[in-house]
Design a protein around this motif. Structure first.
Motif, short mmCIF file in Angstrom:
data_model
loop_
_atom_site.label_atom_id
_atom_site.label_comp_id
_atom_site.label_asym_id
_atom_site.label_seq_id
_atom_site.Cartn_x
_atom_site.Cartn_y
_atom_site.Cartn_z
N LEU A 32 -5.41 20.10 5.49
CA LEU A 32 -5.96 18.97 4.75
C LEU A 32 -7.05 18.33 5.59
O LEU A 32 -6.87 18.10 6.79
N LEU A 33 -8.19 18.02 4.97
CA LEU A 33 -9.30 17.41 5.69
C LEU A 33 -9.23 15.89 5.56
O LEU A 33 -9.21 15.35 4.45
N LEU A 34 -9.17 15.22 6.71
CA LEU A 34 -9.07 13.76 6.75
C LEU A 34 -10.22 13.18 7.59
O LEU A 34 -10.80 13.87 8.41
N ILE A 35 -10.51 11.92 7.36
CA ILE A 35 -11.53 11.24 8.17
C ILE A 35 -10.90 10.05 8.89
O ILE A 35 -9.92 9.46 8.41
N LYS A 36 -11.46 9.73 10.05
CA LYS A 36 -11.02 8.54 10.78
C LYS A 36 -12.01 7.42 10.48
O LYS A 36 -13.21 7.57 10.68
N LYS A 37 -11.48 6.30 10.00
CA LYS A 37 -12.34 5.18 9.59
C LYS A 37 -13.10 4.62 10.79
O LYS A 37 -12.51 4.28 11.81
N LYS A 38 -14.42 4.50 10.64
CA LYS A 38 -15.26 3.99 11.72
C LYS A 38 -15.37 2.47 11.69
O LYS A 38 -15.68 1.84 12.70
N GLU A 39 -15.15 1.88 10.52
CA GLU A 39 -15.35 0.44 10.35
C GLU A 39 -14.16 -0.18 9.65
O GLU A 39 -13.32 0.50 9.06
N ASN A 40 -14.08 -1.50 9.72
CA ASN A 40 -13.06 -2.23 8.98
C ASN A 40 -13.40 -2.21 7.50
O ASN A 40 -14.57 -2.12 7.13
N GLU A 42 -9.22 -1.22 8.07
CA GLU A 42 -8.44 -0.07 8.53
C GLU A 42 -9.20 0.78 9.53
O GLU A 42 -9.03 2.00 9.59
N LYS A 43 -10.03 0.16 10.36
CA LYS A 43 -10.80 0.90 11.37
C LYS A 43 -9.86 1.68 12.30
O LYS A 43 -8.84 1.16 12.75
N GLY A 44 -10.24 2.93 12.60
CA GLY A 44 -9.47 3.76 13.51
C GLY A 44 -8.30 4.49 12.89
O GLY A 44 -7.62 5.26 13.58
N LYS A 45 -8.06 4.28 11.59
CA LYS A 45 -6.94 4.94 10.92
C LYS A 45 -7.43 6.13 10.11
O LYS A 45 -8.59 6.21 9.71
N TRP A 46 -6.52 7.06 9.86
CA TRP A 46 -6.86 8.26 9.10
C TRP A 46 -6.82 7.98 7.60
O TRP A 46 -6.01 7.19 7.12
N SER A 47 -7.72 8.66 6.89
CA SER A 47 -7.90 8.37 5.47
C SER A 47 -8.39 9.62 4.74
O SER A 47 -8.97 10.53 5.33
N LEU A 48 -8.14 9.66 3.43
CA LEU A 48 -8.84 10.62 2.59
C LEU A 48 -10.31 10.20 2.49
O LEU A 48 -10.65 9.04 2.73
N ILE A 131 -4.01 5.49 5.42
CA ILE A 131 -4.17 4.12 4.92
C ILE A 131 -3.64 4.00 3.49
O ILE A 131 -3.55 4.98 2.75
N PHE A 132 -3.28 2.78 3.14
CA PHE A 132 -2.88 2.42 1.79
C PHE A 132 -1.81 3.39 1.25
O PHE A 132 -0.82 3.63 1.92
N ASP A 133 -2.05 3.94 0.05
CA ASP A 133 -1.10 4.87 -0.56
C ASP A 133 -1.59 6.31 -0.50
O ASP A 133 -1.20 7.15 -1.31
N HIS A 134 -2.43 6.63 0.49
CA HIS A 134 -3.02 7.96 0.56
C HIS A 134 -1.98 9.05 0.84
O HIS A 134 -2.14 10.19 0.38
N ASN A 135 -0.90 8.73 1.57
CA ASN A 135 0.15 9.72 1.77
C ASN A 135 0.82 10.10 0.44
O ASN A 135 1.15 11.27 0.22
N ASP A 136 1.00 9.11 -0.43
CA ASP A 136 1.56 9.39 -1.76
C ASP A 136 0.62 10.29 -2.55
O ASP A 136 1.06 11.20 -3.27
N MET A 137 -0.68 10.02 -2.44
CA MET A 137 -1.67 10.86 -3.13
C MET A 137 -1.56 12.31 -2.68
O MET A 137 -1.58 13.23 -3.50
N VAL A 138 -1.46 12.50 -1.37
CA VAL A 138 -1.38 13.86 -0.81
C VAL A 138 -0.09 14.55 -1.27
O VAL A 138 -0.11 15.72 -1.67
N ASP A 139 1.03 13.85 -1.22
CA ASP A 139 2.31 14.43 -1.63
C ASP A 139 2.25 14.91 -3.08
O ASP A 139 2.72 16.02 -3.40
N ILE A 140 1.69 14.10 -3.95
CA ILE A 140 1.60 14.46 -5.36
C ILE A 140 0.68 15.66 -5.55
O ILE A 140 0.97 16.57 -6.33
N ALA A 141 -0.44 15.69 -4.82
CA ALA A 141 -1.39 16.80 -4.94
C ALA A 141 -0.76 18.12 -4.47
O ALA A 141 -0.96 19.17 -5.09
#
Length: 228
Positions: A32-40, A42-48, A131-141
């Motif tokens: 799975l391809l994820l990005i690390k947030k550069k700005e607020n 949630e800065k520094g956290k992984w995200s879709l 971040i947020f509910d992105h783990n739920d998004m990934v699980d469903i996908a």
């Protein structure tokens, strides 16, 4: 009675976004391809990878634009998965997000664009806290992909135009997260009339080599009996 102006104000405060769940098959692993947030926020956290839908865009156009900005790829196989709209899903705003699942070949995307977004591949068994509910998004996908891969040849989007049967089996095992019996798998493959054996071999794994195959979409449309 609620005044219409109040209702309109509430509607105008809701933003619409798309989030792309991007799968790849790299080094015999489903990732799975994820990005690390550069700005607020949630800065520094992984995200879709995602973004807001433009005023003059529909959802599909926005998803394709975001994927193109990230990878440099056009006309990628994508599926709309689900819309997420819980009131408290985002910590800083009221945002409704429609998720899209995409499958890309690592050999095709533009690495400079990936690096620009601090993007990184993760095996689907090692997805970090998002971040947020992105783990739920990934699980469903992932659950949806596992259901569909048994009946539709979506897995071929993760393979190069020419591939071997061992590569195909490893891919299905990665998606389904289970070991498949080689003999039974080959028997099922033999029933796929849209899987065409070529007169070429991949000699990288053994002296005898392994025949290369290709997926014929036209033949599949005539068959429509894909089942594992």
């Amino acid at each position: 009675m609620i005044e219409s102006n109040s209702i309109n104000n509430n509607i105008q405060q809701i933003k619409v976004a798309v989030d792309c769940i991007i799968f790849g098959f790299n080094d015999n692993k489903l990732e799975l391809l994820l990005i690390k947030k550069k700005e607020n926020p949630e800065k520094g956290k992984w995200s879709l990878i995602g973004g807001f839908v433009g005023f003059d865009e529909d959802l599909d156009e926005a998803a394709n634009r975001i994927l193109s900005d990230l990878s440099g790829l056009q006309d990628i196989y994508m599926e709309q998965i689900k819309t997420f709209g819980k009131v408290d899903r985002c910590s800083f705003d009221r945002i409704i997000s429609s998720t899209y699942s995409a499958m890309i070949l690592k050999s095709r995307y533009t690495e400079d664009k990936i690096n620009k977004y601090n993007a990184q591949w993760f095996p689907i068994t090692e997805v970090p806290e998002l971040i947020f509910d992105h783990n739920d998004m990934v699980d469903i996908a992932i659950k949806r992909m596992r259901r569909r891969v048994r009946n539709f040849p979506i897995a071929f989007n993760l393979l190069p135009p020419k591939f071997t049967l061992p590569q195909l089996q490893v891919l299905y095992e990665g998606i389904l997260d289970e070991e498949l019996d080689k003999r039974n798998f080959r028997r099922k493959v033999a029933q796929m009339k849209y899987l065409v054996r070529l007169e070429e071999k991949d000699m990288s794994e053994s002296r005898r080599g392994a025949f290369l195959y290709r997926f014929d979409e036209t033949l599949f449309e005539n068959e429509q009996n894909f089942n594992l």
